[in-house]
Enzyme design. Structure first.
Site, PDB file in Angstrom:
ATOM      1  N   ASN A   1       0.805  -1.222   0.000  1.00  0.00           N
ATOM      2  CA  ASN A   1       0.000   0.000   0.000  1.00  0.00           C
ATOM      3  C   ASN A   1       0.839   1.274   0.000  1.00  0.00           C
ATOM      4  O   ASN A   1       0.330   2.349  -0.297  1.00  0.00           O
ATOM      5  CB  ASN A   1      -1.017  -0.017   1.149  1.00  0.00           C
ATOM      6  CG  ASN A   1      -2.134  -1.016   0.871  1.00  0.00           C
ATOM      7  OD1 ASN A   1      -2.318  -1.442  -0.276  1.00  0.00           O
ATOM      8  ND2 ASN A   1      -2.865  -1.417   1.903  1.00  0.00           N
ATOM      9  N   ARG A  30      -2.325 -10.395  -5.832  1.00  0.00           N
ATOM     10  CA  ARG A  30      -2.300  -8.937  -5.928  1.00  0.00           C
ATOM     11  C   ARG A  30      -1.428  -8.326  -4.835  1.00  0.00           C
ATOM     12  O   ARG A  30      -0.858  -7.247  -5.042  1.00  0.00           O
ATOM     13  CB  ARG A  30      -3.723  -8.366  -5.786  1.00  0.00           C
ATOM     14  CG  ARG A  30      -4.547  -8.487  -7.046  1.00  0.00           C
ATOM     15  CD  ARG A  30      -5.816  -7.660  -6.955  1.00  0.00           C
ATOM     16  NE  ARG A  30      -5.570  -6.524  -6.102  1.00  0.00           N
ATOM     17  CZ  ARG A  30      -6.312  -6.179  -5.055  1.00  0.00           C
ATOM     18  NH1 ARG A  30      -7.369  -6.880  -4.743  1.00  0.00           N
ATOM     19  NH2 ARG A  30      -6.003  -5.132  -4.329  1.00  0.00           N
ATOM     20  N   ARG A  88     -17.136   1.697  -1.471  1.00  0.00           N
ATOM     21  CA  ARG A  88     -15.807   2.328  -1.354  1.00  0.00           C
ATOM     22  C   ARG A  88     -15.851   3.697  -2.024  1.00  0.00           C
ATOM     23  O   ARG A  88     -15.260   3.912  -3.088  1.00  0.00           O
ATOM     24  CB  ARG A  88     -14.728   1.434  -1.974  1.00  0.00           C
ATOM     25  CG  ARG A  88     -14.588   0.103  -1.260  1.00  0.00           C
ATOM     26  CD  ARG A  88     -13.399  -0.707  -1.721  1.00  0.00           C
ATOM     27  NE  ARG A  88     -12.154  -0.245  -1.153  1.00  0.00           N
ATOM     28  CZ  ARG A  88     -10.991  -0.879  -1.273  1.00  0.00           C
ATOM     29  NH1 ARG A  88     -10.925  -2.009  -1.942  1.00  0.00           N
ATOM     30  NH2 ARG A  88      -9.885  -0.396  -0.737  1.00  0.00           N
TER      31      ARG A  88
HETATM   32  N1  EPU Z   1     -14.228   6.520   2.752  1.00  0.00           N
HETATM   33  C1  EPU Z   1     -15.242   7.390   2.416  1.00  0.00           C
HETATM   34  N2  EPU Z   1     -14.964   8.356   1.477  1.00  0.00           N
HETATM   35  C2  EPU Z   1     -13.758   8.463   0.886  1.00  0.00           C
HETATM   36  C3  EPU Z   1     -12.741   7.568   1.234  1.00  0.00           C
HETATM   37  C4  EPU Z   1     -13.001   6.600   2.184  1.00  0.00           C
HETATM   38  O1  EPU Z   1     -16.357   7.322   2.922  1.00  0.00           O
HETATM   39  O2  EPU Z   1     -13.584   9.358   0.049  1.00  0.00           O
HETATM   40  C5  EPU Z   1     -14.483   5.502   3.790  1.00  0.00           C
HETATM   41  C6  EPU Z   1     -14.384   4.073   3.260  1.00  0.00           C
HETATM   42  O3  EPU Z   1     -15.613   3.654   2.706  1.00  0.00           O
HETATM   43  C7  EPU Z   1     -13.968   3.311   4.492  1.00  0.00           C
HETATM   44  C8  EPU Z   1     -13.099   4.312   5.266  1.00  0.00           C
HETATM   45  O4  EPU Z   1     -13.452   5.590   4.760  1.00  0.00           O
HETATM   46  O5  EPU Z   1     -15.094   3.024   5.251  1.00  0.00           O
HETATM   47  C9  EPU Z   1     -11.595   4.124   5.126  1.00  0.00           C
HETATM   48  O6  EPU Z   1     -11.237   4.021   3.751  1.00  0.00           O
HETATM   49  P1  EPU Z   1      -9.787   4.418   3.217  1.00  0.00           P
HETATM   50  O7  EPU Z   1      -9.955   5.535   2.253  1.00  0.00           O
HETATM   51  O8  EPU Z   1      -8.877   4.597   4.371  1.00  0.00           O
HETATM   52  O9  EPU Z   1      -9.403   3.109   2.428  1.00  0.00           O
HETATM   53  P2  EPU Z   1      -8.646   3.004   1.040  1.00  0.00           P
HETATM   54  O10 EPU Z   1      -7.668   4.112   0.893  1.00  0.00           O
HETATM   55  O11 EPU Z   1      -9.617   2.796  -0.077  1.00  0.00           O
HETATM   56  C10 EPU Z   1      -6.650   1.639   1.971  1.00  0.00           C
HETATM   57  C11 EPU Z   1      -6.003   0.323   1.645  1.00  0.00           C
HETATM   58  C12 EPU Z   1      -6.900  -0.821   2.102  1.00  0.00           C
HETATM   59  C13 EPU Z   1      -7.168  -0.685   3.602  1.00  0.00           C
HETATM   60  C14 EPU Z   1      -7.743   0.705   3.912  1.00  0.00           C
HETATM   61  C15 EPU Z   1      -7.922   0.957   5.396  1.00  0.00           C
HETATM   62  C16 EPU Z   1      -4.756   0.882  -0.337  1.00  0.00           C
HETATM   63  C17 EPU Z   1      -4.589   0.748  -1.804  1.00  0.00           C
HETATM   64  N3  EPU Z   1      -5.799   0.253   0.208  1.00  0.00           N
HETATM   65  O12 EPU Z   1      -7.873   1.649   1.247  1.00  0.00           O
HETATM   66  O13 EPU Z   1      -6.154  -1.996   1.877  1.00  0.00           O
HETATM   67  O14 EPU Z   1      -8.095  -1.662   4.007  1.00  0.00           O
HETATM   68  O15 EPU Z   1      -6.873   1.719   3.390  1.00  0.00           O
HETATM   69  O16 EPU Z   1      -6.717   0.817   6.067  1.00  0.00           O
HETATM   70  O17 EPU Z   1      -3.962   1.517   0.334  1.00  0.00           O
HETATM   71  C18 EPU Z   1      -5.787  -4.263   1.481  1.00  0.00           C
HETATM   72  O18 EPU Z   1      -4.576  -4.001   1.386  1.00  0.00           O
HETATM   73  O19 EPU Z   1      -6.230  -5.443   1.580  1.00  0.00           O
HETATM   74  C19 EPU Z   1      -6.760  -3.167   1.521  1.00  0.00           C
HETATM   75  C20 EPU Z   1      -8.046  -3.330   1.286  1.00  0.00           C
END
Ligand code: EPU
Length: 419
Positions: A23, A398, A122
């Protein structure tokens, strides 16, 4: 079709070396678009998300030389298009970082809606809010995102939700903006610090990454001409820590930053496992049935959602009934149905699951619904009696480098078989 065939039970024993963090790497690669020149990135994990990221960057005009399976030199002097390939960008989540990076570099980008693991809704509203506050115009239409900005201007941005992706993306779009951007209620994950360190090494001025207020003073240019090594993957390290407990094994996990693993370490000790923290390696062992526990996933430094399924395997074998409350994703309990096929007694209701501990799991054919679910099934198969067949390996590939090889080296009887 490929599957993993695991024969157990095997207590995992020996040493395992952790790869670079997925990540962090999937954000650092698009961040190279901010550099008008050349840089070298080392300690990249050899996983399919990295290969796709590199292909996308090449299609945008970057020149990539592979120095080894874990190191590239990338020349982003000539970016020739602002249209990222839709098929590839829709394949994985981190393609959203192209928006922040390309807004900075070219003032324009078109990408497919980001894909990735199906963990429930998401949304990317916080990313879009940040880009718009900086002066961009963003539209989402027909499965694509268009973002355009004549000029990006720094400003205060309060995140309504703590989001890893939105924090990094806004950081990417603010690095070359005019003036100062302050991200409030920022996420604090180690990969956020790593992306900031990478950008600062290349000439950015980012302060406070790792706290909930990040200040970005816009600079005119990133020079590149430097080498950066990606931080070790704390989720891969945590996966092996929990594998040691689930299989009642003894593992020395090398090349990790143990400070990033404190929430996992604390839970392992709480349930009766043993941990020896050496700073850049960690030994975890367990020679009895773990105790029950209550877990709630939270943003860093809380217990990570990305280790929740692996912890679920441990708790399905614990003494007593455990509870996990998943506070980040709506659908991260799909793996519990697969564990139940192996004899676990788990009841999941919405974002809470109850694990009535059983004495043993037994092998069965199971399907990985997402990346971390897949890792959990590999652990479960190693701990279970008999043969487990794990399908849908594309999810595991992945994010885990050569998972069967790493498990085999610590004693697992695991083979990848093509049907
Ligand atoms: N959220 C919103 N609006 C946004 C962005 C996020 O409502 O604009 C919500 C999401 O729906 C969720 C929470 O905020 O409920 C946290 O989401 P976050 O944006 O932190 O997640 P992400 O950036 O999409 C990354 C990792 C995930 C990991 C999460 C949480 C990457 C590419 N992915 O996702 O990793 O679960 O942070 O730590 O960095 C994995 O590696 O298996 C994986 C899913």
């Amino acid at each position: 079709m490929e599957k993993l065939v695991v024969k157990g039970p095997t207590p995992l024993k020996g040493e395992v070396t952790i790869s670079g963090a997925k990540n962090a790497a999937v954000a650092i690669l698009p961040a190279t678009l901010l550099i008008d020149g050349v840089c070298t990135i080392e300690n990249l994990p050899n996983i399919s998300d990295i290969k796709i990221s590199c292909t996308i960057l090449e299609k945008l005009g970057a020149k990539i030389t592979w120095n080894s399976p874990h190191s590239i030199t990338i020349d982003t002097s000539h970016i020739t298009t602002t249209k990222a390939p839709l098929d590839l960008t829709s394949k994985f989540r981190a393609s959203y970082y192209l928006i922040g990076a390309m807004l900075s570099r070219k003032g324009e980008i078109e990408v497919g809606m980001p894909g990735g693991c199906k963990l429930g809704a998401r949304p990317i509203d916080q990313h879009i809010k940040g880009f718009e506050l900086l002066g961009a115009n963003v539209t989402v239409e027909k499965g694509r995102i268009y973002a355009k900005a004549k000029k990006l201007k720094g400003c205060p941005i309060y995140m309504d939700i703590v989001s890893v992706g939105a924090t990094i993306n806004v950081m990417l779009s603010a690095v070359l903006a005019e003036g100062t951007t302050i991200i409030d209620n920022a996420a604090k994950e180690p990969h956020i610090v790593d992306v900031a360190n990478f950008l600062n090494t290349m000439g950015a001025d980012i302060r406070g990454a790792g706290t909930d207020v990040i200040k970005i003073n816009g600079v005119k240019k990133l020079e590149g001409n430097a080498t950066y090594s990606v931080v070790p993957d704390q989720i891969e390290a945590g996966t092996f820590m929990l594998a040691a407990v689930a299989t009642r094994g003894d593992l020395l996990i090398k090349n990790c930053i143990t400070k990033h693993l404190e929430s996992v370490t604390a839970k392992i000790i709480e349930i009766g496992g043993n941990v020896e923290d050496n700073g850049d390696s960690i030994r975890v062992w367990c020679n009895k049935r773990p105790n029950r526990a209550t877990i709630k996933t939270l943003p860093y430094p809380g217990f990570p959602t990305d280790l929740q399924p692996q912890m679920g395997v441990v708790l399905s074998l614990a003494n007593g009934t455990s509870t996990i409350n998943e506070s980040i994703w709506d659908s991260r309990f799909q793996y519990t149905e697969e564990l139940n096929k192996m004899g676990a007694k788990i009841t999941a209701h919405g974002k809470t699951a109850f694990f009535e501990g059983v004495k043993k799991l037994t092998g069965a054919p199971v399907y990985s619904s997402d990346l971390r679910a897949g890792a959990a099934l590999v652990i479960a198969g190693t701990a279970a009696e008999g043969e487990t067949e794990i399908y849908n390996l594309e999810h595991i590939d992945r994010g885990y480098e050569n998972i069967e090889e790493k498990f085999r080296k610590i004693g697992a009887k695991i083979e990848r078989v093509t049907e």
